[in-house]
Scaffold this active site. Structure first.
Site, mmCIF file in Angstrom:
data_model
loop_
_atom_site.group_PDB
_atom_site.id
_atom_site.type_symbol
_atom_site.label_atom_id
_atom_site.label_comp_id
_atom_site.label_asym_id
_atom_site.label_seq_id
_atom_site.Cartn_x
_atom_site.Cartn_y
_atom_site.Cartn_z
ATOM 1 N N ARG A 1 -10.205 -0.980 -2.897
ATOM 2 C CA ARG A 1 -9.192 0.017 -2.516
ATOM 3 C C ARG A 1 -9.957 1.271 -2.135
ATOM 4 O O ARG A 1 -10.716 1.830 -2.946
ATOM 5 C CB ARG A 1 -8.238 0.293 -3.677
ATOM 6 C CG ARG A 1 -7.413 1.553 -3.461
ATOM 7 C CD ARG A 1 -6.314 1.727 -4.463
ATOM 8 N NE ARG A 1 -5.246 0.776 -4.206
ATOM 9 C CZ ARG A 1 -4.013 0.872 -4.709
ATOM 10 N NH1 ARG A 1 -3.695 1.887 -5.494
ATOM 11 N NH2 ARG A 1 -3.090 -0.012 -4.421
ATOM 12 N N HIS B 1 -1.766 -1.840 3.718
ATOM 13 C CA HIS B 1 -1.673 -2.336 2.331
ATOM 14 C C HIS B 1 -1.153 -3.781 2.379
ATOM 15 O O HIS B 1 -0.022 -4.062 1.953
ATOM 16 C CB HIS B 1 -0.738 -1.431 1.537
ATOM 17 C CG HIS B 1 -0.831 -1.603 0.049
ATOM 18 N ND1 HIS B 1 -1.738 -2.440 -0.572
ATOM 19 C CD2 HIS B 1 -0.100 -1.026 -0.960
ATOM 20 C CE1 HIS B 1 -1.581 -2.375 -1.878
ATOM 21 N NE2 HIS B 1 -0.594 -1.533 -2.141
ATOM 22 N N GLN C 1 0.376 -5.838 -0.788
ATOM 23 C CA GLN C 1 1.722 -5.420 -1.175
ATOM 24 C C GLN C 1 2.777 -6.167 -0.360
ATOM 25 O O GLN C 1 3.785 -6.652 -0.906
ATOM 26 C CB GLN C 1 1.884 -3.908 -0.955
ATOM 27 C CG GLN C 1 3.264 -3.382 -1.279
ATOM 28 C CD GLN C 1 3.577 -3.497 -2.764
ATOM 29 O OE1 GLN C 1 2.824 -3.005 -3.576
ATOM 30 N NE2 GLN C 1 4.673 -4.149 -3.120
ATOM 31 N N ASP D 1 9.366 4.351 0.360
ATOM 32 C CA ASP D 1 8.079 4.587 -0.299
ATOM 33 C C ASP D 1 7.984 6.081 -0.588
ATOM 34 O O ASP D 1 8.780 6.884 -0.079
ATOM 35 C CB ASP D 1 6.926 4.114 0.601
ATOM 36 C CG ASP D 1 5.608 3.980 -0.158
ATOM 37 O OD1 ASP D 1 5.586 4.188 -1.385
ATOM 38 O OD2 ASP D 1 4.590 3.672 0.492
ATOM 39 N N CYS E 1 7.422 -0.198 -3.201
ATOM 40 C CA CYS E 1 6.186 -0.785 -3.742
ATOM 41 C C CYS E 1 5.767 -0.147 -5.053
ATOM 42 O O CYS E 1 4.929 -0.703 -5.762
ATOM 43 C CB CYS E 1 5.071 -0.692 -2.707
ATOM 44 S SG CYS E 1 4.523 0.986 -2.355
ATOM 45 N N ARG F 1 3.017 -9.146 -7.069
ATOM 46 C CA ARG F 1 1.636 -8.764 -6.712
ATOM 47 C C ARG F 1 0.665 -9.744 -7.368
ATOM 48 O O ARG F 1 -0.325 -10.165 -6.774
ATOM 49 C CB ARG F 1 1.328 -7.330 -7.188
ATOM 50 C CG ARG F 1 2.122 -6.229 -6.485
ATOM 51 C CD ARG F 1 1.758 -6.115 -5.022
ATOM 52 N NE ARG F 1 0.333 -5.860 -4.832
ATOM 53 C CZ ARG F 1 -0.269 -4.668 -4.924
ATOM 54 N NH1 ARG F 1 0.455 -3.595 -5.177
ATOM 55 N NH2 ARG F 1 -1.563 -4.530 -4.698
HETATM 56 N N1 CP Z 1 1.976 -0.519 -5.082
HETATM 57 C C1 CP Z 1 0.709 -0.292 -5.488
HETATM 58 O O1 CP Z 1 -0.260 -0.598 -4.785
HETATM 59 O O2 CP Z 1 0.610 0.205 -6.740
HETATM 60 P P1 CP Z 1 -0.708 0.852 -7.392
HETATM 61 O O3 CP Z 1 -1.095 2.051 -6.557
HETATM 62 O O4 CP Z 1 -0.308 1.208 -8.789
HETATM 63 O O5 CP Z 1 -1.801 -0.183 -7.347
#
Ligand code: CP
Length: 314
Positions: A113, A140, A143, A231, A272, A300
């Protein structure tokens, strides 16, 4: 579709073939079913990651991605290490290319990430093991694989459905546009012009045959929707100084009961997470009968387990 890489990196939804994406979703559903009712720490019946070492690198905060990948690796019999980018030499001047080549000598799979997409693509270029995109400023994909799984578990195939994205045309919205192209659904974006999704993502979905509509009026946008998605209004890569301006622009796009009433009666609501209750969405919607936000969060785990198997060919 032929990958530009010699191995199965999972970098973005449009870079993986539709057949493979459907296969991943099917496997995720089957693996979820197979472990119904088990304690979370119990191993799966099949252990495809036995003997595999997985590195999970985080240059940004995370709750869901961090825990779901870590648990997923362990349930499949593998071993995982969670690494903070700032504690690695990566955060102190070592190149991505050198980091990728070194890590490939120690681990079998890398999830990262990060901020800039080029960190991910350079990691993929130089690693000799598969790399997974755990979120960048632009996309992403993990997700959205969980979101497709969630929609289909509740309502059947997403092909041909109307998805409405409300708010900021951010990185999660971008991956929804990639998915529209690959899974054959239509996407309506409703938000202020300043926060439109990038033209590259809109164009890709349209060229693939998806109907992509930009509609400034949230009520018109949501009419007939099968799925409404919101979001956060201020993403991790947005400056906090822009918060008030963004809130003012985005207030007309809050998902609340009055807006949801314009969607189809059986429409689902997704987010998400993390959410800012009473900002982009009201608690009444988040905790209401149309919301599947915690199923999304659970999926997830299952979707990413299937993605890791696909990456490793296991
Ligand atoms: N939705 C998501 O990626 O959550 P986090 O940022 O907690 O990993």
């Amino acid at each position: 579709m032929k990958s530009e890489y010699p191995m199965n990196h999972f970098l973005d939804i449009h870079k993986t073939s539709a057949a493979d994406l459907h296969g991943i979703i099917d496997q995720a559903k089957a693996m979820k079913q197979a472990r119904q009712g088990r304690p979370k720490g119990m191993l799966d019946d099949e252990l495809p990651l036995a003997g595999q070492m997985v590195a999970l690198i985080f240059e940004k905060p995370s709750t869901r991605t961090r825990i779901s990948f870590d648990v997923g690796v362990r349930q499949m019999g593998g071993q995982s290490m969670v690494l903070s980018g700032k504690d690695m030499q990566l955060g102190h001047g070592e190149t991505i290319a050198d980091t990728a080549r070194v890590m490939s000598r120690y681990v079998d799979l890398i999830m990262i990430r990060t901020f800039d997409e080029t960190v991910l693509t350079e990691m993929a270029e130089y690693a000799t093991v598969p790399v997974i995109n755990g979120l960048t400023d632009r996309t992403h994909p993990c997700q959205i694989m969980a979101d497709i799984q969630t929609y289909e578990e509740h309502r059947g195939p997403i092909k041909g459905k109307k998805v409405v994205w409300a708010g900021d045309g951010n990185n999660v919205c971008a991956s929804f546009l990639h998915a529209a192209a690959q899974f054959g659904f239509d996407l309506t974006f409703t938000g202020p012009a300043q926060l439109d999704p990038e033209e590259e993502f809109v164009g890709l979905a349209r060229r693939a045959g998806s109907k992509v509509v930009i509609e400034r009026d949230a009520v018109k946008a949501v009419a007939g929707a099968d799925l409404v998605v919101a979001d956060t209004w201020v993403s991790m890569h947005d400056s906090q100084s822009s918060k008030e301006r963004r809130h003012n622009m985005l207030r007309p796009y809050q998902i609340n009961d009055a807006l949801m009433a314009h969607a189809k009666e059986d429409a689902l609501f997704m987010h998400c997470l993390p959410a800012h209750r009473e900002e982009e969405v009201t608690s009444s919607v988040m905790d209401g009968p149309q919301s599947v936000i915690f199923d999304e969060a659970e999926n997830r785990l299952h979707a990413q387990k299937a993605i890791m198997r696909w990456c490793l060919g296991l």
